[in-house]
Motif scaffolding. Structure first.
Motif, mmCIF file in Angstrom:
data_model
loop_
_atom_site.group_PDB
_atom_site.id
_atom_site.type_symbol
_atom_site.label_atom_id
_atom_site.label_comp_id
_atom_site.label_asym_id
_atom_site.label_seq_id
_atom_site.Cartn_x
_atom_site.Cartn_y
_atom_site.Cartn_z
ATOM 1 N N ASP A 20 0.828 -1.208 0.000
ATOM 2 C CA ASP A 20 0.000 0.000 0.000
ATOM 3 C C ASP A 20 0.861 1.256 0.000
ATOM 4 N N ALA A 21 1.910 1.280 0.814
ATOM 5 C CA ALA A 21 2.802 2.441 0.864
ATOM 6 C C ALA A 21 3.495 2.634 -0.487
ATOM 7 N N PHE A 22 3.948 1.553 -1.088
ATOM 8 C CA PHE A 22 4.598 1.620 -2.390
ATOM 9 C C PHE A 22 3.644 2.175 -3.442
ATOM 10 N N LEU A 23 2.432 1.626 -3.520
ATOM 11 C CA LEU A 23 1.472 2.066 -4.534
ATOM 12 C C LEU A 23 1.009 3.508 -4.310
ATOM 13 N N ARG A 24 0.983 3.937 -3.092
ATOM 14 C CA ARG A 24 0.564 5.319 -2.823
ATOM 15 C C ARG A 24 1.637 6.334 -3.205
ATOM 16 N N THR A 25 2.905 5.939 -3.200
ATOM 17 C CA THR A 25 3.968 6.907 -3.471
ATOM 18 C C THR A 25 4.466 6.881 -4.913
ATOM 19 N N GLN A 26 4.275 5.800 -5.628
ATOM 20 C CA GLN A 26 4.731 5.738 -7.020
ATOM 21 C C GLN A 26 3.835 6.600 -7.910
ATOM 22 N N ARG A 27 4.411 7.087 -9.008
ATOM 23 C CA ARG A 27 3.672 8.025 -9.853
ATOM 24 C C ARG A 27 3.223 7.440 -11.195
ATOM 25 N N THR A 28 3.960 6.489 -11.733
ATOM 26 C CA THR A 28 3.650 6.001 -13.077
ATOM 27 C C THR A 28 3.478 4.491 -13.072
ATOM 28 N N CYS A 29 2.476 4.045 -13.808
ATOM 29 C CA CYS A 29 2.276 2.609 -13.983
ATOM 30 C C CYS A 29 2.247 2.308 -15.476
ATOM 31 N N ARG A 30 2.399 1.039 -15.801
ATOM 32 C CA ARG A 30 2.263 0.585 -17.173
ATOM 33 C C ARG A 30 1.026 -0.298 -17.247
ATOM 34 N N VAL A 31 0.162 0.024 -18.195
ATOM 35 C CA VAL A 31 -1.131 -0.641 -18.336
ATOM 36 C C VAL A 31 -1.134 -1.465 -19.621
ATOM 37 N N ALA A 32 -1.425 -2.751 -19.493
ATOM 38 C CA ALA A 32 -1.482 -3.646 -20.644
ATOM 39 C C ALA A 32 -2.922 -4.019 -20.951
ATOM 40 N N THR A 33 -3.294 -3.835 -22.218
ATOM 41 C CA THR A 33 -4.605 -4.223 -22.719
ATOM 42 C C THR A 33 -4.397 -5.129 -23.921
ATOM 43 N N VAL A 34 -5.496 -5.636 -24.470
ATOM 44 C CA VAL A 34 -5.393 -6.538 -25.616
ATOM 45 C C VAL A 34 -6.426 -6.131 -26.672
ATOM 46 N N SER A 35 -6.015 -6.214 -27.946
ATOM 47 C CA SER A 35 -6.910 -5.865 -29.056
ATOM 48 C C SER A 35 -7.855 -7.029 -29.352
ATOM 49 N N ARG A 36 -8.802 -6.778 -30.229
ATOM 50 C CA ARG A 36 -9.730 -7.845 -30.657
ATOM 51 C C ARG A 36 -8.987 -9.004 -31.300
ATOM 52 N N GLN A 37 -7.857 -8.690 -31.941
ATOM 53 C CA GLN A 37 -7.065 -9.732 -32.604
ATOM 54 C C GLN A 37 -6.087 -10.408 -31.640
ATOM 55 N N GLY A 38 -6.053 -9.953 -30.390
ATOM 56 C CA GLY A 38 -5.187 -10.566 -29.399
ATOM 57 C C GLY A 38 -3.826 -9.913 -29.249
ATOM 58 N N ALA A 39 -3.608 -8.806 -29.947
ATOM 59 C CA ALA A 39 -2.314 -8.123 -29.857
ATOM 60 C C ALA A 39 -2.247 -7.302 -28.569
ATOM 61 N N PRO A 40 -1.143 -7.400 -27.830
ATOM 62 C CA PRO A 40 -1.016 -6.626 -26.598
ATOM 63 C C PRO A 40 -0.682 -5.166 -26.893
ATOM 64 N N HIS A 41 -1.076 -4.306 -25.989
ATOM 65 C CA HIS A 41 -0.740 -2.881 -26.052
ATOM 66 C C HIS A 41 -0.394 -2.448 -24.633
ATOM 67 N N VAL A 42 0.746 -1.772 -24.470
ATOM 68 C CA VAL A 42 1.180 -1.299 -23.152
ATOM 69 C C VAL A 42 1.438 0.193 -23.235
ATOM 70 N N GLY A 43 0.924 0.912 -22.248
ATOM 71 C CA GLY A 43 1.153 2.350 -22.184
ATOM 72 C C GLY A 43 1.260 2.805 -20.743
ATOM 73 N N ALA A 44 1.937 3.927 -20.552
ATOM 74 C CA ALA A 44 2.138 4.478 -19.210
ATOM 75 C C ALA A 44 0.986 5.408 -18.836
ATOM 76 N N LEU A 45 0.633 5.400 -17.555
ATOM 77 C CA LEU A 45 -0.428 6.258 -17.027
ATOM 78 C C LEU A 45 -0.090 6.689 -15.616
ATOM 79 N N TRP A 46 -0.680 7.781 -15.200
ATOM 80 C CA TRP A 46 -0.677 8.179 -13.796
ATOM 81 C C TRP A 46 -1.855 7.501 -13.121
ATOM 82 N N PHE A 47 -1.760 7.305 -11.822
ATOM 83 C CA PHE A 47 -2.772 6.534 -11.109
ATOM 84 C C PHE A 47 -2.840 6.956 -9.648
ATOM 85 N N CYS A 48 -3.895 6.500 -8.980
ATOM 86 C CA CYS A 48 -4.024 6.601 -7.522
ATOM 87 C C CYS A 48 -4.447 5.246 -6.990
ATOM 88 N N TRP A 49 -3.931 4.893 -5.850
ATOM 89 C CA TRP A 49 -4.270 3.654 -5.150
ATOM 90 C C TRP A 49 -5.037 4.042 -3.897
#
Length: 153
Positions: A20-49
């Motif tokens: 919890d302490a780690f997630l509250r203090t970090q600023r950037t995460c990488r988010v992985a999603t998948v397309s209809r064809q199954g191709a992965p996509h990863v991008g950086a985002l800001w977040f809150c925990w």
């Protein structure tokens, strides 16, 4: 939250308090999603925990947003460290939930009250959320959480 027990690496797993302490203090995460064809996509985002869920503030006209509309499964990685013995991180996975209006313009939404206080303070040093009419909220209540902290080795 989902069961956070992990089979491998119990010795280097973060405690719930460390995670919890780690997630509250970090600023950037990488988010992985998948397309209809199954191709992965990863991008950086800001977040809150918030201790139970990860809140992601995403562009609504992004590949990520479109892919999550089709398939809400995602994985998120938050990590840090340069040298091997400094590496630590948390991987969370589950399904995205779209919360509030999209794009977000500030319509009252009680579920967003806390995150919209925490997010602008964390990233902009502001007390109020600066809506831009291009972003909206995704909520990930993890089904799986895995953590590691190589500093424990």
């Amino acid at each position: 939250m989902a069961d956070t027990q992990q089979r491998r690496g119990r010795r280097i797993m973060m405690t719930p308090e460390e995670r919890d302490a780690f997630l509250r203090t970090q600023r950037t995460c990488r988010v992985a999603t998948v397309s209809r064809q199954g191709a992965p996509h990863v991008g950086a985002l800001w977040f809150c925990w918030d201790g139970d869920a990860l809140w992601l503030y995403s562009l609504t006209r992004s590949r990520r947003w479109a892919q999550l509309r089709t398939d809400p499964r995602l994985a998120v990685l938050v990590d840090e460290g340069e040298e091997y013995g400094e590496l630590r991180g948390v991987e969370l996975s589950g399904r995205a939930e779209f919360v509030g209006e999209a794009p977000r313009m500030g319509e009252p939404c009680p579920e967003l009250a806390e995150v919209e206080r925490a997010f602008p303070a964390k990233y902009f040093g502001l007390e109020r959320m600066p809506y831009d009419g291009r972003h909206a909220w995704l909520k990930l209540t993890p089904e799986s959480v895995v953590s590691w902290d190589f500093r424990k080795l």
